[in-house]
Design a protein around this motif. Sequence first.
Motif, short mmCIF file in Angstrom:
data_model
loop_
_atom_site.label_atom_id
_atom_site.label_comp_id
_atom_site.label_asym_id
_atom_site.label_seq_id
_atom_site.Cartn_x
_atom_site.Cartn_y
_atom_site.Cartn_z
N LEU A 47 0.84 -1.19 0.00
CA LEU A 47 0.00 0.00 0.00
C LEU A 47 0.88 1.25 0.00
O LEU A 47 1.81 1.37 0.80
CB LEU A 47 -0.90 0.02 1.23
CG LEU A 47 -1.73 1.29 1.44
CD1 LEU A 47 -2.77 1.44 0.35
CD2 LEU A 47 -2.39 1.27 2.82
N VAL A 48 0.56 2.17 -0.90
CA VAL A 48 1.25 3.46 -0.94
C VAL A 48 0.41 4.51 -0.23
O VAL A 48 0.91 5.22 0.65
CB VAL A 48 1.50 3.89 -2.39
CG1 VAL A 48 2.13 5.28 -2.43
CG2 VAL A 48 2.39 2.88 -3.11
N SER A 49 -0.86 4.59 -0.60
CA SER A 49 -1.72 5.61 -0.02
C SER A 49 -3.17 5.24 -0.27
O SER A 49 -3.49 4.60 -1.27
CB SER A 49 -1.41 6.97 -0.64
OG SER A 49 -2.23 7.97 -0.08
N GLY A 50 -4.04 5.65 0.65
CA GLY A 50 -5.46 5.40 0.49
C GLY A 50 -6.27 6.62 0.88
O GLY A 50 -5.80 7.48 1.63
N ILE A 51 -7.49 6.69 0.36
CA ILE A 51 -8.41 7.77 0.69
C ILE A 51 -9.80 7.20 0.83
O ILE A 51 -10.26 6.44 -0.03
CB ILE A 51 -8.34 8.91 -0.35
CG1 ILE A 51 -9.20 10.09 0.10
CG2 ILE A 51 -8.73 8.43 -1.74
CD1 ILE A 51 -8.90 11.39 -0.69
N SER A 52 -10.46 7.53 1.93
CA SER A 52 -11.78 6.99 2.18
C SER A 52 -12.85 7.85 1.52
O SER A 52 -12.58 8.93 1.01
CB SER A 52 -12.03 6.92 3.69
OG SER A 52 -12.21 8.21 4.21
#
Length: 115
Positions: A47-52
């Motif tokens: 995982l690099v980055s996530g946004i909900s």
Amino acid sequence: QVVLVESGGGLVQPGGSLRLSCAASGTIFSIYDMGWYRQAPGKQRELVSGISSSGTTNYADSVKGRFTISKDNAKNTVYLQMKSLKPEDTAVYYCKAIIDGYQYWGQGTQVTVSS
């Protein structure tokens, strides 16, 4: 049928910048989480980055302060702005989205950081 299409990868010198885009298309009612993963040769996908859906973001420690994730709900698109790129950022970057309870992956886009 939902499809994720990534774009924006390429070759960049160390210290350079790239902006990745991932657009979701098809019959879409609700997009929950969206995120970016990467996989370097011989390594596991990470995982690099996530946004909900509410806009809460998270980042891998290795990219904090250099990468920024954002989204455009009207366009069903998520972005990854990458700055101060390092050779160790070289990988295939994949977009993932949870849409209407199902998980979808993009086809991947190559990012190569090299002089």
